[in-house]
Design an enzyme around this catalytic site. Structure first.
Site: not given
Length: 488
Positions: A77, A80, A230, A467
Site C-alpha cells: 500500500d 511498508d 486502515y 511516505e
C-alpha cells in the site's frame, strides 16, 4: 472553518488560481507517465519481463500459503511490506475510474500502462474473492510485525499472516470496496478483454451480495490487524453505497438501483478517501442526473454540489482550509491523499457540467465548470512544483523533489547492489537513520506532502509527510490525463 481573515485571503487565492500558468504549465504528459509507472514499484509477487523499475525483484511469492491458497500479487500500500486490501481495492477503483473518464486523453501507451496497473490489482482481488468459498481474503502480512522492521520486500522474514472476512466475521466495507474495484475494472476491460470483464463483473456481484447479506465493519472483525492502520472510521454504509453505485453503473440492473436508494445517506461531507466514499458515490451517481437527465438522481447531484460548496475557497459554506500557497489542507497525516482524491472529483464533476452546459450555486456564488477545473489545476500544479518551496512532491519529476522518502525498498540498496539478505533490524542502521538520499528512485511516487504552512522537511522518519501511497497516485492519474488533453 477558516477565520474571517484567512477567508478573505482564500477569496484572493481563488482568483489567482485562474491566473496561474497563463504563459506556461508543468509537463503533464511526463507527470502522467511517471504517476502510472510508480505502481510497478509497489508490485508484490512475480514481476513480469517488461518490469521497468529494475531495482525491484520478486517478493511475497508464497503469500497465502498460511491458508493454503495462492494470494501472491497485488500491491504494497505504501512504504511498508503489507498488502491491505481495503486501500488496495480503492486504488484499483480509482485507477479504473480515471481510465473510464480520461482514457482517451492518455494516449495509446499510457492507456496500455494504466490497463496493466489495473489488471495487477484486479488479478489479485479475484484471487482473494474466489480462493475459498464463503471467505473474502482482505490482507496478507502482520502489520504490527512489519512496522517494527525496516527490510526490503524481497527479504521479508516477518509473518505473512492471512486475514479474511466471512459470514461470522463480516466486512461489508472491504467487501463493498472490492466489489466496486471489480465492477469498475469490468467496465475498463469490456471492449479490450470481454471474457476477463465478464469474470470481473460476475465476481463483483458475488462479493457485493456477501457485503449486503453479512453486514458489519471489518475493523470489528479484525481489530488490531487492521487498526490503526486502515480502520473503517466512516463505517461500512458508504462502501455499500459505493459498491452498489459501481454495479449499477456497470450493469444498469434495477436491483442495484433499489440497493442504492435503500442506502441513501444524507451525511454532509467535505472529504473523499480510501475510508469515506460518500462524495465519490454521489459524483458517480450524479452522472445519471446530468448526462441522462434522470430526475430520480437529482438528490445525488445536489449532494455532490454541496460537497463542492464545502471545498471551494470562496464558497459561503466552505469547510476547507488552504495553506498560504493555495493547497487544500484537510489533515496533518498524508494530506495529499485528500488533495488528489478531491481534485479528481472537482475535475470529473466539472466534466459532467461542461458536457451539459450547466452551473450551480453555493449560496450567492454561481459555480461554473471552469471554476472547478481552475481549482483542480491549481492543486495539480502545486503538487508538481508550483508552491512556496518550489518542490515537486512527485519523486523523479522536476529538479527538486523528495530524496528521503519513507519507503523500505527505495531507502535500502537493491538486491543487485547488495545480494545479501537484510533482516528485520538490518535496515535501520545505516540506512533508515542516514541523512543520505535514498539509493533507489521510486519514480512517480507522490508523498504525503507539506504541512499547513507549505513546509516539507524531506525527512525519512517523518512518515506523515514523506511516505508515498498507492491511493495518493491513483486519484491523481485522472486529473493529469485531463490536463494532458487540455494543455498538450
Amino acid at each position: 472553518m477558516a477565520s474571517s481573515t484567512s477567508f478573505s485571503l482564500l477569496i484572493l487565492f481563488s482568483f489567482s488560481f485562474i491566473l496561474v500558468n497563463v504563459h506556461g504549465h508543468p509537463n503533464y504528459q511526463e507527470a502522467l507517465e511517471k504517476s502510472i509507472l510508480f505502481f510497478q514499484g509497489q508490485r508484490s509477487g512475480k514481476l513480469p519481463p517488461d518490469q521497468s523499475i529494475k531495482w525491484r525483484s520478486d517478493s511475497g511469492l508464497k503469500d497465502g500459503s498460511a491458508a493454503r491458497v495462492d494470494l501472491s500479487g497485488g500491491y504494497y500500500d505504501a512504504g511498508d511490506n503489507v498488502k491491505f486490501n481495503f486501500p488496495m481495492a480503492f486504488t484499483t477503483t480509482m485507477l479504473s475510474w480515471s481510465t473510464l473518464e480520461y482514457g482517451k486523453r492518455m494516449g495509446t501507451q499510457q492507456l496500455k500502462n494504466a490497463h496493466a496497473a489495473i489488471r495487477w490489482g484486479t488479478n489479485y482481488l479475484l484471487k482473494c474473492a474466489t480462493a475459498t468459498p464463503g471467505k473474502l481474503y482482505v490482507g496478507v502480512g502482520d502489520p504490527n510485525g512489519d512496522h517494527h522492521c525496516w527490510e526490503r520486500p524481497e527479504d521479508m522474514d516477518t509473518p505473512r499472516t492471512v486475514y479474511s472476512v466471512s459470514a461470522s466475521n463480516p466486512g461489508s466495507d472491504v467487501a463493498g470496496e472490492t466489489a466496486a474495484a471489480l465492477a469498475a475494472g469490468a467496465m475498463v476491460f469490456r471492449t479490450v478483454d470481454p471474457a476477463y470483464a465478464k469474470l470481473l463483473l460476475r465476481t463483483a456481484k458475488s462479493v457485493m451480495d456477501f457485503a449486503l447479506k453479512y453486514r458489519g465493519a471489518y475493523s470489528d472483525s479484525l481489530s488490531s490487524s487492521v487498526c490503526p492502520f486502515y480502520c473503517s472510521y466512516s463505517g461500512y454504509k458508504d462502501e455499500l453505497l459505493w459498491g452498489a453505485s459501481w454495479l449499477l453503473t456497470a450493469t444498469k440492473d434495477i436491483y442495484y438501483l433499489n440497493v442504492v436508494k435503500s442506502l441513501g445517506a444524507d451525511d454532509d461531507t467535505d472529504i473523499f478517501s480510501w475510508d469515506n466514499k460518500y462524495a465519490g458515490a454521489r459524483v458517480l451517481l450524479s452522472r445519471r442526473a446530468l448526462l441522462s437527465h434522470d430526475k430520480s438522481f437529482d438528490k445525488y447531484r445536489f449532494q455532490a454540489e454541496n460537497f463542492m460548496c464545502n471545498i471551494l475557497p470562496n464558497s459561503p459554506s466552505t469547510k476547507t482550509q488552504y495553506t498560504p500557497g493555495g493547497l487544500i489542507y484537510k489533515m496533518g497525516q498524508s494530506n495529499l491523499q485528500y488533495v488528489t482524491s478531491i481534485t479528481f472529483l472537482l475535475s470529473t464533476y466539472a466534466k459532467y457540467l461542461m458536457s451539459t452546459k450547466q452551473t450551480f450555486n453555493c449560496g450567492s456564488l454561481r459555480v461554473t465548470p471552469v471554476m472547478l477545473r481552475a481549482l483542480a489545476k491549481r492543486q495539480v500544479d502545486y503538487i508538481l512544483g508550483e508552491n512556496p518551496m518550489k518542490m515537486s512532491y512527485m519523486v523523479g519529476y522536476g529538479v527538486h523533489f523528495p530524496l528521503r522518502i519513507h519507503h523500505r525498498g527505495s531507502s535500502l540498496p537493491s538486491k543487485s547492489d547488495h545480494p545479501q539478505s537484510i533482516g528485520c533490524d538490518g535496515g535501520f542502521q545505516p540506512f533508515f537513520y542516514s541523512s543520505s538520499p535514498n539509493p533507489n528512485i521510486l519514480t512517480g511516487a507522490v508523498v504525503g506532502g507539506p504541512d499547513q504552512n507549505d513546509r516539507y522537511p524531506d525527512d525519512r522518519a517523518d512518515y506523515s509527510h514523506s511516505e508515498p501511497a498507492t491511493y495518493i497516485n491513483a486519484a491523481l492519474v485522472g486529473p493529469l490525463a485531463y490536463l494532458v488533453g487540455s494543455y498538450g
